[in-house]
Design a protein around this motif. Structure first.
Motif, PDB file in Angstrom:
ATOM      1  N   GLN A 136      -3.016  -2.130  -1.698  1.00 32.96           N
ATOM      2  CA  GLN A 136      -2.893  -1.032  -0.745  1.00 32.96           C
ATOM      3  C   GLN A 136      -1.442  -0.814  -0.315  1.00 32.96           C
ATOM      4  O   GLN A 136      -0.978   0.319  -0.235  1.00 32.96           O
ATOM      5  CB  GLN A 136      -3.799  -1.291   0.474  1.00 32.96           C
ATOM      6  CG  GLN A 136      -4.016  -0.052   1.343  1.00 32.96           C
ATOM      7  CD  GLN A 136      -4.588   1.106   0.539  1.00 32.96           C
ATOM      8  OE1 GLN A 136      -5.578   0.959  -0.175  1.00 32.96           O
ATOM      9  NE2 GLN A 136      -3.941   2.279   0.620  1.00 32.96           N
ATOM     10  N   ASP A 137      -0.736  -1.903  -0.045  1.00 29.68           N
ATOM     11  CA  ASP A 137       0.683  -1.785   0.336  1.00 29.68           C
ATOM     12  C   ASP A 137       1.474  -1.062  -0.745  1.00 29.68           C
ATOM     13  O   ASP A 137       2.314  -0.207  -0.457  1.00 29.68           O
ATOM     14  CB  ASP A 137       1.316  -3.175   0.552  1.00 29.68           C
ATOM     15  CG  ASP A 137       0.841  -3.834   1.844  1.00 29.68           C
ATOM     16  OD1 ASP A 137       0.255  -3.123   2.697  1.00 29.68           O
ATOM     17  OD2 ASP A 137       1.051  -5.052   1.991  1.00 29.68           O
ATOM     18  N   THR A 138       1.200  -1.427  -1.992  1.00 27.67           N
ATOM     19  CA  THR A 138       1.942  -0.822  -3.098  1.00 27.67           C
ATOM     20  C   THR A 138       1.617   0.663  -3.219  1.00 27.67           C
ATOM     21  O   THR A 138       2.512   1.505  -3.356  1.00 27.67           O
ATOM     22  CB  THR A 138       1.617  -1.563  -4.415  1.00 27.67           C
ATOM     23  OG1 THR A 138       1.825  -2.957  -4.211  1.00 27.67           O
ATOM     24  CG2 THR A 138       2.506  -1.080  -5.548  1.00 27.67           C
ATOM     25  N   VAL A 139       0.312   0.978  -3.127  1.00 23.51           N
ATOM     26  CA  VAL A 139      -0.107   2.379  -3.182  1.00 23.51           C
ATOM     27  C   VAL A 139       0.569   3.170  -2.055  1.00 23.51           C
ATOM     28  O   VAL A 139       1.120   4.259  -2.274  1.00 23.51           O
ATOM     29  CB  VAL A 139      -1.650   2.490  -3.068  1.00 23.51           C
ATOM     30  CG1 VAL A 139      -2.092   3.937  -2.882  1.00 23.51           C
ATOM     31  CG2 VAL A 139      -2.310   1.875  -4.305  1.00 23.51           C
ATOM     32  N   ASP A 140       0.546   2.605  -0.834  1.00 22.42           N
ATOM     33  CA  ASP A 140       1.144   3.290   0.320  1.00 22.42           C
ATOM     34  C   ASP A 140       2.631   3.560   0.090  1.00 22.42           C
ATOM     35  O   ASP A 140       3.129   4.647   0.372  1.00 22.42           O
ATOM     36  CB  ASP A 140       0.984   2.442   1.591  1.00 22.42           C
ATOM     37  CG  ASP A 140      -0.454   2.404   2.071  1.00 22.42           C
ATOM     38  OD1 ASP A 140      -1.276   3.210   1.576  1.00 22.42           O
ATOM     39  OD2 ASP A 140      -0.766   1.547   2.927  1.00 22.42           O
ATOM     40  N   ILE A 141       3.327   2.540  -0.398  1.00 20.79           N
ATOM     41  CA  ILE A 141       4.773   2.683  -0.603  1.00 20.79           C
ATOM     42  C   ILE A 141       5.057   3.763  -1.651  1.00 20.79           C
ATOM     43  O   ILE A 141       5.926   4.614  -1.460  1.00 20.79           O
ATOM     44  CB  ILE A 141       5.407   1.326  -0.986  1.00 20.79           C
ATOM     45  CG1 ILE A 141       5.426   0.404   0.243  1.00 20.79           C
ATOM     46  CG2 ILE A 141       6.811   1.514  -1.553  1.00 20.79           C
ATOM     47  CD1 ILE A 141       5.809  -1.039  -0.047  1.00 20.79           C
ATOM     48  N   LEU A 142       4.299   3.750  -2.734  1.00 18.88           N
ATOM     49  CA  LEU A 142       4.514   4.755  -3.780  1.00 18.88           C
ATOM     50  C   LEU A 142       4.218   6.160  -3.240  1.00 18.88           C
ATOM     51  O   LEU A 142       4.946   7.113  -3.526  1.00 18.88           O
ATOM     52  CB  LEU A 142       3.656   4.453  -5.013  1.00 18.88           C
ATOM     53  CG  LEU A 142       4.071   3.212  -5.819  1.00 18.88           C
ATOM     54  CD1 LEU A 142       3.022   2.867  -6.869  1.00 18.88           C
ATOM     55  CD2 LEU A 142       5.439   3.415  -6.474  1.00 18.88           C
ATOM     56  N   GLU A 143       3.160   6.267  -2.429  1.00 18.35           N
ATOM     57  CA  GLU A 143       2.810   7.583  -1.891  1.00 18.35           C
ATOM     58  C   GLU A 143       3.854   8.069  -0.899  1.00 18.35           C
ATOM     59  O   GLU A 143       4.274   9.217  -0.953  1.00 18.35           O
ATOM     60  CB  GLU A 143       1.419   7.533  -1.241  1.00 18.35           C
ATOM     61  CG  GLU A 143       0.329   7.702  -2.293  1.00 18.35           C
ATOM     62  CD  GLU A 143      -1.071   7.625  -1.691  1.00 18.35           C
ATOM     63  OE1 GLU A 143      -2.037   7.618  -2.472  1.00 18.35           O
ATOM     64  OE2 GLU A 143      -1.184   7.549  -0.437  1.00 18.35           O
ATOM     65  N   ARG A 144       4.255   7.155   0.010  1.00 15.75           N
ATOM     66  CA  ARG A 144       5.262   7.529   1.019  1.00 15.75           C
ATOM     67  C   ARG A 144       6.553   8.003   0.379  1.00 15.75           C
ATOM     68  O   ARG A 144       7.215   8.883   0.877  1.00 15.75           O
ATOM     69  CB  ARG A 144       5.591   6.306   1.891  1.00 15.75           C
ATOM     70  CG  ARG A 144       4.783   6.204   3.157  1.00 15.75           C
ATOM     71  CD  ARG A 144       5.532   5.420   4.220  1.00 15.75           C
ATOM     72  NE  ARG A 144       5.828   4.047   3.864  1.00 15.75           N
ATOM     73  CZ  ARG A 144       4.966   3.043   3.945  1.00 15.75           C
ATOM     74  NH1 ARG A 144       3.725   3.264   4.343  1.00 15.75           N
ATOM     75  NH2 ARG A 144       5.318   1.827   3.606  1.00 15.75           N
TER      76      ARG A 144
END
Ligand code: C2E
Ligand code: MG
Ligand code: MG
Ligand code: MG
Length: 288
Positions: A136-144
């Motif tokens: 989730q952290d990785t997904v969030d960072i990529l999206e942000r």
């Protein structure tokens, strides 16, 4: 201090060992505030295509600018951060910074040259792998940041995956399915179970520096040559790319290129440095 507290006046103190212990303890307790105070920074080392010498991306390498001890390398504090659990927020910070940096490069170099956008490699410690927030952290960072998953490569050491069960591999599989590359770092130093490779969601092998070192002589040790040749052909037959670490001379680069390795990293090309340096190198190769 422990010695004087114990009152044994006849035991010879080892001032260096004491200093090390105090530093270790001091560093451990200073870690959390160091993150809050912004004492960590990242250097980037280019990843170079062996075929045409172009810069394809960089590996992010974290450093600590300690107010008393100066710049400390990751070997000094990553083990401490792993021990205390700080590696999770620290690793997340490194990931976010690095991905932001990659976006900046991609904005600067979008469409420049034939090489395509620069990619970013980030190291993951085993503790981050078992932390439930990783995907989730990785997904969030990529999206942000608006960076495509295929611009990111996460490096995991071979030893972290030795004997890995499916639970440990699940987050890596999810990331790989999203398009994030997974690299097996320091490959060839552990008990490489070659058959096990098929089971792992990896797309890159990073051949350990020890192999590169044995290419120092020309011609290199014939047994080492055979080993590298074998690893490269196995990797390619499994559709894995091969990156070599620690290339310090042109002779090593040439040898490893002849052996079919795809990408290289090392002082021969550039030491780890500030992000502007990578920008300059990439630009030089796009225009020169
Ligand atoms: P690594 O991932 O295998 O990174 C390569 C190391 O080799 C780096 O050391 C790099 O500076 C060094 N190196 C690169 N080219 C050459 C060369 O030509 N010759 C020689 N002798 N060395 C070269 P560094 O920066 O001290 O990092 C050491 C290790 O610390 C890394 O090994 C990685 O395992 C870990 N590390 C670094 N940053 C992070 C991070 O953000 N998170 C985690 N979990 N670990 C990190
Ligand atoms: Mg690495
Ligand atoms: Mg490595
Ligand atoms: Mg290494």
């Amino acid at each position: 201090r422990a010695k004087s507290a114990g009152g044994n006046r006849f035991e010879l103190a080892d001032p260096e060992a004491d200093a090390r212990a105090i530093t270790r303890h001091g560093l451990t307790t200073a870690l959390p505030t160091a993150l809050e105070r912004g004492e960590f920074f990242i250097e980037y080392q280019p990843l170079v295509h062996l075929g045409d010498g172009s810069v394809r991306g960089a590996e992010a390498l974290v450093r600590w600018l300690h107010p008393q001890h100066g710049v400390l390398g990751p070997d000094r504090f990553i083990p401490l951060a792993e021990h205390t659990g700080l590696i999770v927020p620290l690793g997340r910070w490194v990931l976010e910074q690095s991905v932001r940096q990659a976006r900046e490069w991609r904005e600067l170099h979008g469409g420049v040259g034939a090489v395509g956008p620069l990619r970013i490699n980030v190291n993951l410690s085993p503790c981050q792998l078992t932390h439930p927030g990783l995907v989730q952290d990785t997904v969030d960072i990529l999206e942000r940041t608006g960076v495509e998953p295929d611009a990111l490569c996460l490096e995991v050491t071979e030893s972290a995956l030795i004997g890995a069960n499916d639970d440990l591999l699940k987050p890596l599989r999810r990331l790989a399915e999203m398009g994030v590359d997974i690299a097996l770092d320091d490959f060839g130093t552990g008990y490489s179970n070659l058959a096990n490779l098929r089971r792992l969601p990896v797309s890159v092998l990073k051949l350990d520096r020890s192999f590169t070192q044995s290419m120092q002589q020309f011609p290199a040790d014939p047994v080492d040559l055979k080993i590298v040749e074998g690893i490269v052909s196995l990797a390619h037959s499994l559709d894995l790319a091969v990156t070599v670490e620690g290339v310090e001379t042109g002779a090593q680069a040439e040898q490893l290129r002849l052996l079919g390795c795809d990408t290289a990293q090392g002082w021969y090309y550039a030491r780890p440095g500030p992000p502007e340096r990578l920008h300059e190198l990439a630009l030089a190769d796009a225009t020169g």
